[in-house]
Structures are given as C-alpha cells and as structure tokens.
Write an enzyme that holds these catalytic residues in place. Structure first.
Site, short mmCIF file in Angstrom:
data_model
loop_
_atom_site.label_atom_id
_atom_site.label_comp_id
_atom_site.label_asym_id
_atom_site.label_seq_id
_atom_site.Cartn_x
_atom_site.Cartn_y
_atom_site.Cartn_z
N GLU A 69 12.77 -28.09 -10.13
CA GLU A 69 13.44 -28.94 -11.58
C GLU A 69 14.88 -30.15 -10.96
O GLU A 69 16.06 -29.51 -9.87
CB GLU A 69 13.84 -27.79 -11.81
CG GLU A 69 15.63 -27.64 -12.54
CD GLU A 69 15.71 -26.18 -13.30
OE1 GLU A 69 14.83 -24.94 -13.62
OE2 GLU A 69 17.20 -26.42 -14.10
N LYS A 109 19.63 -16.36 -13.79
CA LYS A 109 18.94 -17.40 -13.26
C LYS A 109 19.13 -18.52 -12.46
O LYS A 109 18.46 -19.65 -11.58
CB LYS A 109 17.58 -17.82 -14.42
CG LYS A 109 16.76 -18.33 -14.40
CD LYS A 109 16.84 -20.50 -14.58
CE LYS A 109 15.26 -20.66 -14.31
NZ LYS A 109 15.16 -22.07 -13.91
N ASP A 122 9.33 -15.23 0.50
CA ASP A 122 8.40 -14.78 -0.17
C ASP A 122 9.23 -14.49 -1.49
O ASP A 122 10.52 -13.72 -1.32
CB ASP A 122 8.22 -13.45 -0.10
CG ASP A 122 7.64 -12.29 -1.03
OD1 ASP A 122 7.74 -12.96 -2.06
OD2 ASP A 122 7.22 -11.53 -0.74
N HIS A 150 20.74 -33.11 -16.79
CA HIS A 150 19.57 -33.24 -16.58
C HIS A 150 19.39 -35.10 -17.00
O HIS A 150 17.72 -35.43 -16.46
CB HIS A 150 19.20 -32.31 -17.65
CG HIS A 150 19.48 -31.40 -16.95
ND1 HIS A 150 18.24 -30.53 -15.97
CD2 HIS A 150 19.73 -30.32 -17.38
CE1 HIS A 150 18.08 -29.84 -15.41
NE2 HIS A 150 19.00 -29.28 -16.19
C1 MEV Z 1 18.66 -23.44 -15.81
O1 MEV Z 1 17.38 -23.60 -14.72
C2 MEV Z 1 19.36 -22.50 -15.15
C3 MEV Z 1 21.11 -22.62 -15.46
O2 MEV Z 1 20.56 -22.08 -17.29
C4 MEV Z 1 22.00 -21.49 -15.41
C5 MEV Z 1 23.10 -21.09 -16.20
O3 MEV Z 1 22.63 -21.34 -17.24
O4 MEV Z 1 24.33 -20.69 -15.21
C6 MEV Z 1 21.64 -23.72 -16.34
#
Ligand code: MEV
Length: 426
Positions: A88, A264, A280, A378
């Site tokens: 990513e 995430k 892992d 990004h």
């Molecule tokens: C993207 O991979 C991760 C984010 O969505 C985390 C977040 O929203 O805090 C940018």
C-alpha cells in the site's frame, strides 16, 4: 563511520542502491546480506525455491512485496530503521513522518509483558464440573510437568508451562483449561500446541470428560505491548490541529464502523513489519481485533489526550505474539536480514517496536484525515502506479504522474493517452 541515527532527511530522494547502502551501513550488513536485496542493481528473490517448496505445499513460485524502510524511529532512546513489507502506497512515508514528529519530544516509550501464550483444552461431557475443577487443581503440578516434558529446550531457557487457569463456559456446558506458557523468543504456536495435545489425555482422566479442541488462543492478552509518544503541537501546526485530531479520535471511540478503519490503519504499520520479519500476521490481526472488542463493543486500540502544554499524547496497547526464532522466522533469509536491520534481539523488543509503529501509523492517518485528508498524500504514488500500469518506464513515470495530478485526472486511460502524446508510445 556514519552516525548511528535513524533520522535520515531526504532518504526518500535517494535511489534504491543509495538507500540500501545507508541501511547496510546502519545495520552493518555483510555483502551477502546486502546482495540478497539487490544484486548488480537488480532486485533479488526473497527465498530460494527449495526453501519455498518446503515452507508450504504445492508450490509454484514466490510472491514478492516491496520492502521499504521507515526512518526517524526513536524507541526507548534507541534509533531504529524499520523494514516494512507492504503493497500500500504512503504507509512507509506516513510512519516515518509520524516518527519524525514524535522524535521532537523524545520519541516512543514502549514496554511489553513477558511472552506468555495461552493454550486451550476444551473438555466436554464432564459429569460433575465442580468435582472436575477440584481434581484439575489438585493435579496442577503433574499437568505442568507433562507439558514441560514436551520442550526441554524451552524449559532450559527459562520458559515453559507456568500455570493453569480453569474456566466454565455456558450453563456448565463445558470446561476449558488454559495452559499458560512462557514461550521466550518464539511466537510459540508450535510449543503450545504440542503441550496442550500432550496434557489432553491426562485432563480426560482427571475430569472424566472428553478433550475436544486443543489449540493456542490468538487472544494473547498475557502478551501485551504498549507504546506512548507526545506529538508536538507546533509540529502539528498549532493547538487547533490537536483539537481537530481529538475530534477525529472521538469518532472512533463512539462508532465501531469508524473504529474498524482506525484499527485497520494501525495494522497497516504493524502487519508490514510483522511480514518483513517473517512472523504470522494473521495471528497478530486476530489478537488485535479480539482485544479491541474485549469490553463487549469494538473500540480503538489507541488513546489520545492533550498534555498541559496542549501537545497531543498518544498511547497504544495490544497483544503482540511475535518471535525472533523458530518457524518461518528462521527459514526466510530476508526476514532474518530485516531483523538485523531492526537490530532487535528478543521477541519482547520486537513487540515494543511493533507497538510504536502501530501508534505512529495511527497518528499519521488521523493527522492527515483531520487536516488535509488522506488522498493528497496518496495521489503522487498512486499516479505513479497508474503510469507504470500504462507502460511508462524510467523518467516517463514521474512526468506522466505529474501531468495527471496537474490535470486532476488520475486514470489509466489518461495515462495511456499521455504516454502516446508525449512519448509516442503505444
Ligand atoms: C488506509 O489503509 C488506512 C486509513 O483508512 C486509516 C484510518 O482511516 O484511520 C487511512
């Protein structure tokens, strides 16, 4: 002799060979170790085919990911360059940027529990649950002895089965025995699974029940790691940015839909280092999310508040079950070199690094989201990726990306058109 610091301004502007050179000097990599990343300017494979063929079944090849280095990390006063294997865009840059801001006020303070994993044995069809519990408690020492007989090496290193916990589940529906095992510097799944299988027949004898599942628990809540950092308010652009950040954080506190994305983002950083070090990542993911839901509703794994000067303080706590010995960690050559780059000697130290990376990653995401938004950062790399997909090579990549960003049209069809217009490529 270069100064041993992870603060390397402009690291991202160097070419791959120069970066590898800097990292090699930092981590004192041998020529062979260096060449396992890049030989004669070409990227080399992570593992040879014989090792791959023994690692899993039905092998047809090797799947590669880029490894980037996050800079600027200062953890418990020590400088770390952090290898991250991830597909990513922006994750490595975001972690480095957060670590740069954390560094202004001393970097990350981290700690980790002892490396205790839980092995579970499920006992069903137990007639007298209370009598069975007494019988298990009376035989505690013998159960631990049988478990420890399975791994003399672990015991000689000071690890091994240390304690038992007994739990009733349902309306006296089943008994669950937890074997608490100090796995030292391994992730521990093999050792624990062997031990719970070994004690199961004796547990059946003691309880009159049937031992059904015998397996490690990935909710490794005896193996927590924590990190804390202060993010300087001036470096964040003022106290109003800190307030905006905290509003964004509150959203995750109040809403599981947001908390899932928040966590995430944390795992973006943690998984990348877990993968780079051959660990892992599914185990880490399972543990993190189960821990996030431990109170009955799903919550963020980080906490934030303002200190008395108005700076932002952040803290993270989560289970981290990783090893620096055993399993793929020892088979995968690049994982070993990544560990050398990190300079971690123990599983505990690796857990502290991972917690710090998770906090850094989360800070970076929330800071971007509560100010300029996530897309800006990004876009540049995204546009470059699209340019590559369209067939751009070398300098063409930057030029096509720049033009697409300028036009606000970052699309494959536009990249192809530009490639044809500027370079006559088809
Ligand atoms: C993207 O991979 C991760 C984010 O969505 C985390 C977040 O929203 O805090 C940018």
């Amino acid at each position: 002799m270069i100064e041993k610091t992870s603060r390397i301004p402009g690291f991202y502007k160097l070419d791959i060979e120069e970066r590898l050179d800097r990292v090699s000097r930092f981590a004192d990599l041998s020529r062979d170790e260096k060449e396992s990343f890049l030989k004669d300017g070409k990227l080399s494979l992570a593992i040879d085919k014989d090792i791959a063929d023994r690692m899993i079944e039905n092998v047809i090849g090797i799947y590669e990911l880029p490894i980037g280095i996050a800079t600027n990390f200062l953890i418990n006063g020590k400088d770390y360059l952090i290898p991250m294997a991830i597909e990513e865009t922006s994750v490595v840059a975001a972690a480095s940027n957060a670590a740069r801001i954390a560094r202004i006020r001393g970097g990350f303070e981290a700690e980790a529990d002892e490396q205790i994993m839980i092995g579970q044995v499920q006992l069903v069809n137990v007639c007298d649950i209370d009598e069975a519990i007494q019988s298990l408690l009376r035989s505690r020492e013998e159960i631990l002895r049988i478990a420890n007989d399975q791994d003399k090496v672990l015991v000689s290193l000071g690890g091994g089965a240390k304690d038992l916990e007994i739990r009733k589940l349902g309306e006296d529906e089943m008994l669950v025995v937890h074997l608490l095992v100090d796995v030292r510097d391994a992730m521990g799944a093999n050792a624990v699974n062997t031990m719970v299988e070994a004690i199961a027949p004796y547990l059946e004898e003691l309880t009159g029940g049937k031992a059904r599942l015998k397996i490690i628990s990935n909710l490794a809540d005896r193996r927590l790691a924590r990190a804390r950092a202060t993010f300087d308010k001036e470096a964040m652009g003022g106290e109003d940015k800190v307030d905006a950040f905290l509003e964004g954080y509150r959203f995750a506190l109040l809403d599981p839909y947001r908390a899932a994305t928040h966590n995430k983002g944390i795992m973006n950083g943690i998984d990348a280092v877990v993968i780079a070090t051959g660990n892992d990542w599914r185990a880490i993911e399972a543990g993190a999310h189960a821990y996030a839901a431990r109170g009955g509703s799903y919550k963020p794994l980080t906490r934030y508040w303002k200190d008395e000067e108005g700076n932002l303080v952040g803290e993270i706590e989560l289970p981290i079950a990783v090893g620096v010995v055993g399993g793929a960690v020892s088979l995968h050559k690049k994982a070993q070199i990544c560990r050398k780059i990190l300079g971690v000697k123990t599983a505990k130290e690796l857990a502290m690094v991972l917690a710090s990376v998770g906090l850094a990653q989360n800070f970076a995401a929330l800071f971007a989201l509560s100010t300029v938004g996530i897309q800006k950062g990004h876009m540049e790399l995204h546009a470059q990726n699209i340019a590559v997909m369209a067939g751009a090579k070398g300098e063409q990549i930057d030029e096509i990306a720049r033009r697409m960003i300028e036009e606000g049209k970052i699309r494959l069809d536009r990249a192809k058109e530009l490639l044809e217009e500027i370079y006559g490529a088809r």
